[in-house]
Design a protein around this motif. Structure first.
Motif, short mmCIF file in Angstrom:
data_model
loop_
_atom_site.label_atom_id
_atom_site.label_comp_id
_atom_site.label_asym_id
_atom_site.label_seq_id
_atom_site.Cartn_x
_atom_site.Cartn_y
_atom_site.Cartn_z
N THR A 15 0.96 -1.22 0.15
CA THR A 15 0.02 -0.08 0.07
C THR A 15 0.98 1.26 -0.22
OG1 THR A 15 -0.06 -0.02 2.41
CG2 THR A 15 -1.95 -1.22 1.37
N PRO A 16 0.40 2.55 -0.21
CA PRO A 16 1.21 3.50 -0.59
C PRO A 16 2.02 3.92 0.76
CG PRO A 16 -0.96 3.93 -1.70
CD PRO A 16 -1.06 2.54 -0.96
N PRO A 17 3.24 4.09 0.70
CA PRO A 17 4.25 4.43 1.73
C PRO A 17 3.80 5.79 2.13
CG PRO A 17 5.44 3.36 0.30
CD PRO A 17 4.33 3.46 -0.36
N SER A 18 3.12 6.75 1.29
CA SER A 18 2.72 8.04 1.56
C SER A 18 1.60 8.01 2.76
CB SER A 18 2.25 8.73 0.55
OG SER A 18 1.42 8.00 -0.41
N ASP A 19 1.07 6.88 2.88
CA ASP A 19 0.01 6.84 3.96
C ASP A 19 0.45 6.89 5.19
OD1 ASP A 19 -1.95 6.72 1.89
OD2 ASP A 19 -2.20 4.34 2.17
N LEU A 20 1.97 6.92 5.36
CA LEU A 20 2.23 6.79 6.70
C LEU A 20 2.32 8.34 7.46
CD1 LEU A 20 5.84 5.41 6.23
CD2 LEU A 20 4.28 4.04 7.48
N GLN A 21 2.11 8.40 8.64
CA GLN A 21 1.84 9.57 9.18
C GLN A 21 2.73 10.55 9.23
OE1 GLN A 21 1.51 9.16 13.50
NE2 GLN A 21 1.34 11.43 14.10
N GLY A 22 2.77 11.53 8.58
CA GLY A 22 3.64 12.74 8.52
C GLY A 22 4.37 12.36 7.21
N ASN A 23 4.02 11.55 6.21
CA ASN A 23 4.88 11.23 5.19
C ASN A 23 4.13 11.88 3.98
OD1 ASN A 23 6.68 10.12 3.37
ND2 ASN A 23 5.79 8.26 3.63
N ASP A 24 4.37 12.95 3.84
CA ASP A 24 3.48 13.89 2.87
C ASP A 24 4.40 14.36 1.88
OD1 ASP A 24 4.71 15.59 4.30
OD2 ASP A 24 2.59 16.87 4.71
N PHE A 25 5.62 13.78 1.70
CA PHE A 25 6.59 14.38 0.81
C PHE A 25 6.98 13.55 -0.30
CE2 PHE A 25 8.29 12.74 4.84
CZ PHE A 25 8.69 11.50 4.52
N MET A 26 6.16 12.55 -0.58
CA MET A 26 6.66 11.89 -1.90
C MET A 26 6.17 12.53 -3.26
SD MET A 26 7.81 8.46 -0.89
CE MET A 26 8.46 9.33 0.56
N SER A 27 7.10 12.66 -4.16
CA SER A 27 6.89 13.38 -5.38
C SER A 27 6.59 12.43 -6.60
CB SER A 27 8.29 13.88 -5.63
OG SER A 27 8.73 14.67 -4.52
N TYR A 28 7.11 10.95 -6.39
CA TYR A 28 6.64 10.17 -7.74
C TYR A 28 6.36 8.66 -7.28
CZ TYR A 28 11.47 8.46 -7.24
OH TYR A 28 12.66 7.90 -6.49
N ARG A 29 5.66 8.14 -8.02
CA ARG A 29 5.40 6.82 -7.41
C ARG A 29 5.44 5.85 -8.73
NH1 ARG A 29 -0.64 5.65 -5.43
NH2 ARG A 29 0.11 6.97 -3.45
N LEU A 30 6.03 4.54 -8.68
CA LEU A 30 5.79 3.54 -9.62
C LEU A 30 4.96 2.47 -9.07
CD1 LEU A 30 9.55 2.97 -10.50
CD2 LEU A 30 7.86 4.50 -11.62
N GLU A 31 3.91 2.38 -9.70
CA GLU A 31 2.65 1.52 -8.97
C GLU A 31 2.24 0.34 -10.00
OE1 GLU A 31 -1.60 2.37 -7.11
OE2 GLU A 31 -0.84 3.82 -8.41
N LEU A 32 2.28 -0.96 -9.58
CA LEU A 32 1.65 -2.10 -10.28
C LEU A 32 0.00 -1.92 -10.63
CD1 LEU A 32 2.42 -4.23 -12.20
CD2 LEU A 32 2.31 -5.70 -9.96
N THR A 33 -0.61 -1.73 -11.62
CA THR A 33 -1.95 -1.67 -11.65
C THR A 33 -2.50 -2.80 -12.50
OG1 THR A 33 -2.11 -0.38 -13.92
CG2 THR A 33 -1.67 1.21 -11.79
N GLY A 34 -3.88 -2.94 -12.63
CA GLY A 34 -4.29 -3.93 -13.40
C GLY A 34 -3.82 -4.01 -14.85
N ASN A 35 -3.39 -2.81 -15.23
CA ASN A 35 -3.04 -2.87 -16.60
C ASN A 35 -1.36 -2.73 -16.91
OD1 ASN A 35 -5.57 -2.73 -17.70
ND2 ASN A 35 -5.63 -0.49 -17.32
N GLY A 36 -0.83 -3.04 -15.78
CA GLY A 36 0.82 -2.93 -15.69
C GLY A 36 1.29 -1.99 -14.88
N TRP A 37 2.49 -1.53 -15.25
CA TRP A 37 3.47 -0.69 -14.22
C TRP A 37 2.89 0.71 -14.88
CZ3 TRP A 37 5.89 -1.07 -9.90
CH2 TRP A 37 6.29 -2.42 -9.46
#
Length: 590
Positions: A536-558
């Motif tokens: 699950t997104p690490p940006s969900d961590l408390q106080g972790n609102d500094f993520m700029s980009y994300r690589l995510e595996l979706t149902g259609n691939g990366w």
């Protein structure tokens, strides 16, 4: 005397070489036509003697044939100067063949015949990965009456300062077709799309309308004023939509700097006079669209005079096989291409060579590497640099995927950074909380440093002291700039902290959350970057609102997410093997 350059593959240039006595050839392999003599380019002594004979005038009616200019010039760096002298100071005739228009020698006056459409654009074959590298500045169209290249300039500087799109005028249908196909051949649909408006049911856009760049093809519009109004409304709506997307950005070209996908849109109108005669308001619509070109990116290509035209393209001789290319190339553009391997993606030899891979790069390209390719075969990149300091995508990112798939995304990004940056430029910390072996192989690279929380904070404090003590530098980039300008400073590499299973780690070690938050808030200044991964997104961590980009595996691939931009991509096919072999090769050469 007319000196000739024939541009294209050998099977097209050979029939255009006259079968006449007195032809003396420099070239490799069997001559394409009967010649008096032929010397291999590697036979320097005989080639130099032949050139000297021609420089002195040769014999009456003699012709010097330089077959495959690039090959011959690589064997003789002085060949261009010799040919220039022969063409201006002797009665001899010169014929040159070349595989590409940009292979021809400079400052040699030649009548150029382009026999192959791909050769006009510097290509021998078409693949998306190879061809779709164009920048939106200009595109060759053909040759003029003197054999000189005719180039369509797609942009100009508004008020001498801001780059903006040009509205183009063209009269010859062949020139229009060559221009549009050239744009399709050198630009992916991500950068260029087209709308075709044809007053009649002509075949001017035949073949071109099969390319993936084409949004709409309106036919026979001059017969129906209602259809003309529908086309005009659709074009105005598209222009307005684009203005809303670009917002307050100065131009569409600046907007692309924020990784938003908004291609240039070329509205190609054939039979403009007939359309305006049927519905005069269409001319007003074009003027309205033309006014907003700087932000909307909607450019016009018109076949009749109009006040908005800023660049007129002269009639020219198009490549001899244009009609054939118009049928075949759009079909190739629609076909899927296999994903490249890791080294092909990064355009480096399959065998690691530190002098090539770790060579200095411009600041814009530093810490910017490809992680995969999009549906058009073009690289999808991640730039660790800060978006606020160095116009990058960082400084911090996250990877979201199931446990069994996260290694793919981590390897693609980390291996790419290691490939392009030496340990003096980049150091890496690898933390595998669950012990799944997600970093297996990578941990043997010379970039890897200890993975202790205490060590990270010590590194943080050390960096602050280095910046202050060395000259009160504000960021690592200021420090690095001073070092490159001659300041006696030691290396200060960027640090990439990679944590897999970050949710479990901070639950088991609450103190580690404080470390991550400290690096997250101040890392952009001190060269420390976080790459956090979990299901699950690490940006969900408390106080972790500094993520700029994300690589995510979706149902259609990366997919890569940066702000509102979402790019799907395919990973290299050989990451598993590279993860074991490349770090070992790096360590062996360090």
């Amino acid at each position: 005397m007319t000196h000739l350059a024939l541009v294209g593959p050998s099977h097209l240039t050979a029939p255009r070489i006259p079968a006449a006595p007195g032809i003396y050839r420099i070239g490799q392999g069997p001559p394409p036509t009967p010649v008096a003599v032929s010397f291999e380019p590697s036979d320097r002594r005989r080639c130099e003697n032949l050139l000297t004979w021609f420089e002195r005038g040769g014999e009456p009616g003699a012709t010097l044939l330089v077959d495959d200019w690039k090959l011959c010039a690589e064997s003789d760096p002085g060949l261009a100067e010799s040919i220039r002298w022969i063409t201006v100071a002797t009665p001899a005739r010169v014929i040159i063949t070349a595989r590409s228009l940009d292979h021809l020698p400079e400052r040699v006056r030649l009548r150029v015949e382009v026999l192959d459409f791909l050769a006009l654009h510097g290509l021998s074959t078409f693949t998306k990965a190879l061809a779709w590298k164009g920048r939106w500045w200009k595109v060759p169209v053909g040759t003029d009456a003197h054999g000189r290249p005719v180039v369509a300039e797609l942009t100009h500087l508004a008020d001498g300062k801001w780059r903006t799109g040009s509205h183009l005028g063209v009269t010859a249908p062949e020139t229009l077709r060559s221009l549009v196909l050239g744009l399709m051949t050198t630009h992916s649909p991500k950068l260029f799309q087209a709308v075709f408006v044809d007053a009649h049911d002509s075949d001017v856009f035949a073949g071109l309308d099969q390319a993936p760049h084409v949004q709409t093809h309106h036919r026979g519009v001059a017969r129906d004023p209602a259809l003309i109004r529908h086309v005009a409304d659709a074009l105005l709506a598209e222009s307005e939509r684009r203005l809303e997307v670009v917002g307050n950005t100065w131009t569409i070209f600046h907007h692309r700097g924020f990784d938003q996908v908004l291609p240039q849109l070329l509205v190609c109108v054939h039979g403009l006079d007939a359309i305006v005669a049927a519905e005069p308001e269409f001319a007003t619509t074009l003027a309205t669209i033309a006014h907003d070109v700087g932000k909307s990116g909607v450019q016009l290509l018109l076949d009749s005079p109009h006040d908005v035209v800023t660049r007129q393209i002269d009639d020219c001789t198009v490549p001899a096989n244009l009609d054939e290319a118009t049928k075949s190339l759009p079909q190739l553009m629609c076909q899927a291409e296999p994903a490249p391997g890791f080294f092909d993606l990064h355009e480096v030899p399959n065998r690691f060579d530190r002098s090539h891979a770790w060579r200095p790069r411009p600041v814009k390209m530093q810490y910017r590497v490809a992680v995969g390719t999009d549906e058009h075969g073009q690289p999808v990149e991640i730039d660790l640099k800060s978006g606020t300091l160095q116009d990058g995508m960082g400084p911090h990112g996250e990877i979201v995927a199931p446990p069994e798939r996260r290694a793919e995304g981590l390897r693609a990004l980390i291996l790419g950074q290691m490939l392009r940056h030496s340990p003096d430029e980049l150091q890496v910390v690898l933390i595998d909380f669950h012990g799944t072996g997600v970093f297996a192989g990578l941990d043997s690279a010379p970039h890897v440093q200890p993975a202790l929380a205490e060590a990270l904070m010590d590194d943080h404090e050390r960096r602050i002291r280095m910046l202050v003590d060395s000259g009160n530098y504000r960021t690592t980039w200021d420090y690095r700039t001073a070092r490159s300008n001659g300041a006696q400073l030691g290396p200060l590499p960027e640090l990439l902290v990679c944590v897999d299973g970050v949710h479990g780690l901070v639950e088991a070690r609450p103190d580690f959350l404080q470390v991550l938050q400290t690096l997250g808030r101040t890392g952009r200044s001190y060269g420390q970057h976080l790459l956090l991964s979990d299901a699950t997104p690490p940006s969900d961590l408390q106080g972790n609102d500094f993520m700029s980009y994300r690589l995510e595996l979706t149902g259609n691939g990366w997919a890569r997410r940066i702000g509102r931009s979402v790019e799907s991509f395919t990973l290299p096919t050989d990451l598993d093997s590279v993860a074991w072999s490349l770090p070992q090769a790096m360590r062996a050469t360090s």
